[in-house]
Design a protein around this motif. Structure first.
Motif, mmCIF file in Angstrom:
data_model
loop_
_atom_site.group_PDB
_atom_site.id
_atom_site.type_symbol
_atom_site.label_atom_id
_atom_site.label_comp_id
_atom_site.label_asym_id
_atom_site.label_seq_id
_atom_site.Cartn_x
_atom_site.Cartn_y
_atom_site.Cartn_z
ATOM 1 N N TYR A 15 -24.171 -6.879 44.407
ATOM 2 C CA TYR A 15 -24.139 -5.467 44.803
ATOM 3 C C TYR A 15 -24.998 -5.172 46.034
ATOM 4 N N VAL A 16 -26.052 -5.965 46.190
ATOM 5 C CA VAL A 16 -27.038 -5.703 47.236
ATOM 6 C C VAL A 16 -26.759 -6.617 48.433
ATOM 7 N N ASP A 17 -26.818 -6.065 49.629
ATOM 8 C CA ASP A 17 -26.511 -6.829 50.837
ATOM 9 C C ASP A 17 -27.782 -7.471 51.392
ATOM 10 N N ALA B 284 -32.533 -2.186 52.105
ATOM 11 C CA ALA B 284 -33.766 -2.942 52.368
ATOM 12 C C ALA B 284 -34.755 -2.786 51.206
ATOM 13 N N GLU B 285 -34.783 -1.583 50.654
ATOM 14 C CA GLU B 285 -35.644 -1.294 49.505
ATOM 15 C C GLU B 285 -35.274 -2.176 48.305
ATOM 16 N N LEU B 286 -33.952 -2.287 48.039
ATOM 17 C CA LEU B 286 -33.491 -3.112 46.920
ATOM 18 C C LEU B 286 -33.861 -4.577 47.137
ATOM 19 N N ASN C 157 -40.288 2.960 37.300
ATOM 20 C CA ASN C 157 -40.236 3.475 38.669
ATOM 21 C C ASN C 157 -39.435 2.619 39.641
ATOM 22 N N VAL C 158 -39.043 1.419 39.216
ATOM 23 C CA VAL C 158 -38.263 0.548 40.108
ATOM 24 C C VAL C 158 -36.956 0.105 39.440
ATOM 25 N N TYR C 159 -37.056 -0.563 38.291
ATOM 26 C CA TYR C 159 -35.872 -1.162 37.671
ATOM 27 C C TYR C 159 -34.822 -0.103 37.294
ATOM 28 N N ILE C 160 -35.212 0.886 36.494
ATOM 29 C CA ILE C 160 -34.234 1.897 36.065
ATOM 30 C C ILE C 160 -33.681 2.693 37.265
ATOM 31 N N PRO C 161 -34.548 3.167 38.183
ATOM 32 C CA PRO C 161 -33.989 3.851 39.365
ATOM 33 C C PRO C 161 -33.038 2.964 40.183
#
Lengths: 494, 235
Positions: A118-120, A147-149, A210-214
């Motif tokens: 899903y992430v590039d 980039a965040e992912l 704050n990271v995984y679920i979002p």
């Protein structure tokens, strides 16, 4: 148009599995799930000291060995007559060791196994290994969000390391903890171990919240059509798990396609082998009487996995099954978590039966487990025992049913002359990735693949996204054949 | 790895063909050899399942060296334990049968400590193959030199004759099956998972998981093993 595509192997899952899908006019008409590795653990265990099963069965898999340690310990507890004698500290520490593994495994699954569908990553860091080669086309997140992912992909490695350290505090080491044994655990809870566990746990919980679920929600928003892909058999099974003094965190039971609960009884489990490389004479048995007799010459067989069935019906296991089971049995915390996500998407609970539903259930479950672990940790009593005395009995029988990160896991033992006479294991992936049964009903993953529309034969994202959403513990290859199984050409997937 | 399917297998084939003698092959897992290797395959060749045995032989032939990572690939391990239903073999045994002379460095352990693997590869990259001194079982002495027993935190208990009678007791774990007195690895100094703990610290006997006899001659795992019961190599 009929097409044949071959993809072999699928990476980013654990173990050895092949999938063959018959595709006609861009739609999967039939699918075969094929386990391509057999080691014979159940045969190797025969004649050994029963306690050794607790160590040896962990070695089935390095990703969730703790699930086998737990199921095996429960199975030995029962056969040793210890089930009601496990001290509270022993139950709690077992759950903390296993919980640490759960969190590690779920974070591993999303970021390091599934996310690259899903992430590039190439868009963020360029043409670097291990991000190439890969499928091209359907990457829908870009720029800063992408980039965040990718940053979180790296951050998740550090969080996973902390999960392993946390496990090691009470389990001695990971993979293959040494702490969980029949009767309880070998390690003692001390104040310094509890605090060392707690600061790591809080950092991990912060990452989940704050990271995984979002991130799962962000991916789901970009790929919301995947709430309608990979529905599956619709029948969910949870053995239940995390056996604590106050009861089980995961409730035992089945969830039917209309989201109604059904009680579970172990004797309704059987394993078919008509399409597996095992002797037909061993088909249809309950695992307590199960046998493992390989037969490579069977014409109809295509897998080393057997086909576990409940009342002869196909069931899906895993985080979706557990969260749904808790949901329909009205567990308040589970309902709150699931309802909040459904509200965010203005969706009904039936969308959970999908690729994204499985990812969402896994992420929410990580929160459920992580939060509960704080309470477990605080209930430890440093001056109290962690293990009950035990002897290997002359004879005995036992079953150990637990929940691995990827679904229901069961161990069954028969002891004779203080040695293992019979040992049977049903892994979660046997439930999910099983071949057709004796009645020719396709397995859960096979059913999730059938009916899928494949948009781009050269980059069949849909199929690998479905397979990986189950978090199978097997390496995998996907073959697409035409409807009549004629080879009309081979399109290598780049 | 992001990719799957043909391109992934191509990376392996390309390495074998175009980088002869210039790559390190790392093998995890024992190699099933029964029924022509039919019990384990990854990928395909000419429309047929490609057996693990075939891949290990093809890739091993042209490697600079092969690292057998974990007890299964180093010595056979659990899949090769009695009655060894799939005729599993170590990498060295498979190579010997096919007269493949590539050096095999064994990094056993169930699981092997990540430092043992990374440290071995790093030493080779920094200082060349000759920098790695191997013991008689082809394990780097750097990591498998120390005896567990020598640096054990419960050694003082052993010396004083204070033995744990049951799991969970304080004292030396010899009577509950500890194999630390003949197991060579640096666990007692290095410890596991970033130095957090390790088997004996957590109250468990050493299982001897880096030794070639694991698990057949290290079991029953929770029973005392006497000198007379040790195999020649264990002594």
């Amino acid at each position: 148009m009929v097409t044949k595509i071959k993809i072999d192997p699928i990476t980013r899952i654990e173990g050895h599995l092949a999938i063959e899908a018959v595709i006609d006019d861009g739609v999967v008409k039939d699918a075969k799930s094929m386990g391509t590795l057999f080691r014979g653990f159940e045969i190797i265990l025969q004649g050994r000291d029963p306690r050794d099963a607790n160590r040896i069965t962990q070695r089935i898999c390095g990703v969730c060995p703790t699930a086998h340690a737990t199921a095996s310990a429960l199975c030995l507890d029962e056969s040793f007559g210890l089930s009601d004698k496990i001290p509270d500290n022993g139950k709690i520490i077992r759950a903390l060791i296993f919980g640490a593994n759960f969190l590690q495994s779920h974070i591993l699954h999303f970021y390091h196994l599934a996310a690259l569908d899903y992430v590039d990553a190439v868009g963020a860091v360029g043409d670097l290994a291990p991000f190439v080669p890969r499928y091209e086309g359907d990457y829908r997140v870009s720029g800063k969000a992408n980039a965040e992912l990718v940053n979180h992909y790296v951050q998740a490695l550090d969080i996973r390391r902390k999960c392993q350290e946390m496990l090691s505090i009470f389990g001695g080491k990971m993979p293959h903890n040494v702490g969980i044994v029949p009767g309880g655990v070998t390690e003692k809870p001390t104040e310094d171990k509890i605090t060392n566990f707690l600061w790591r746990l809080n950092e991990i919980r912060d990452f989940i919240d704050n990271v995984y679920i979002p991130d799962v929600i962000a991916v789901a928003k970009a790929y919301d059509d995947y709430f309608a892909v990979g529905k599956g058999c619709g029948r969910l099974l949870a053995y239940g798990g995390f056996d604590l003094p106050a009861g089980k965190l995961f409730k035992t039971g089945l969830v039917l396609p209309d989201l109604k609960p059904e009680p579970f009884a172990e004797e309704n489990i059987t394993e078919d082998v008509k399409h597996s490389w095992f002797a037909d004479s061993t088909s249809g048995k309950n695992p307590a009487q199960g046998e493992t007799a390989p037969d490579l010459k069977k014409k109809e067989a295509y897998s080393f996995l057997k086909s576990p069935r409940y009342k002869s019906q196909v069931c899906e296991v895993g985080p979706l099954a557990r969260m749904a089971s808790n949901y329909v049995q009205k567990d308040a915390k589970t309902r709150e978590l699931i309802d909040s996500v459904l509200a965010e998407f203005k969706a009904d609970a039936v969308v959970l039966f999908s690729v994204l539903g499985r990812h969402a259930a896994r992420a929410l479950e990580a929160k459920l487990v992580g939060d509960a672990m704080v309470d477990w940790l605080m209930a430890l009593k440093p001056d109290q025992p962690t293990i009950a005395e035990s002897e290997v009995p002359e004879t005995g029988e036992g079953a150990g049913l637990a929940e691995a990160p990827r679904g229901a896991v069961g161990h069954w033992i028969t002891i004779k002359d203080r040695r293992i006479e019979r040992y049977q294991v049903i892994t979660p992936t046997a439930w999910n990735a099983s071949p057709k049964d004796d009645k020719a009903q396709p397995g859960a993953l096979e059913q999730a693949l059938i009916g899928t529309k494949v948009k781009d034969k050269d980059n069949p994202f849909e199929l690998v996204r479905i397979v990986r959403a189950f978090d199978p513990c097997l390496a995998c290859s996907v073959h697409l054949l035409d409807a009549k199984r004629n080879e009309l050409g081979v399109f290598r997937v780049v | 790895m992001a990719g799957q399917g043909e391109p992934v297998i191509e990376v392996l084939k390309d390495t074998e063909k175009n980088r002869k003698g210039g790559y390190i092959l790392v093998v995890e897992g024992a190699i099933p050899t029964a029924e022509g290797g039919a019990y384990g395959s990854i990928g395909e060749k000419g429309g047929e399942h490609l057996t693990i045995q075939q891949s290990v032989e093809d890739l091993g032939k042209n490697a600079l060296l092969t690292v057998a990572l974990g007890t299964c690939s180093a010595f056979g391990g659990i899949p090769a334990a009695k009655p060894n239903p799939t005729a599993c073999k170590s990498v060295r045994a498979v190579f010997d049968e096919k007269r493949i002379e590539t050096l095999v460095v064994n990094i056993p352990g169930c699981a092997p400590h990540p430092d043992w693997f990374v440290g071995t590869v790093a030493a080779i990259l920094f200082s060349g193959l000759e920098a790695i001194e191997l013991d008689s079982l082809a394990r780097p002495k750097l990591f498998y030199g120390p005896l567990i027993h020598e640096n054990c935190p419960r050694r003082a208990d052993f010396d004083k004759g204070k033995f744990a009678e049951r799991l969970g007791d304080p004292g030396c774990l010899y009577k509950v099956g500890c194999k630390g007195h003949y197991t060579n690895a640096d666990c007692s100094i290095r410890q596991w998972n970033n130095g957090v703990s390790w088997c004996i610290k957590a109250g468990s006997p050493c299982l001897g998981c880096v030794e070639p006899d694991f698990p057949d001659n290290t079991s029953p795992m929770y029973e005392k093993i006497t000198f007379e019961e040790l195999t020649w190599s264990q002594r």
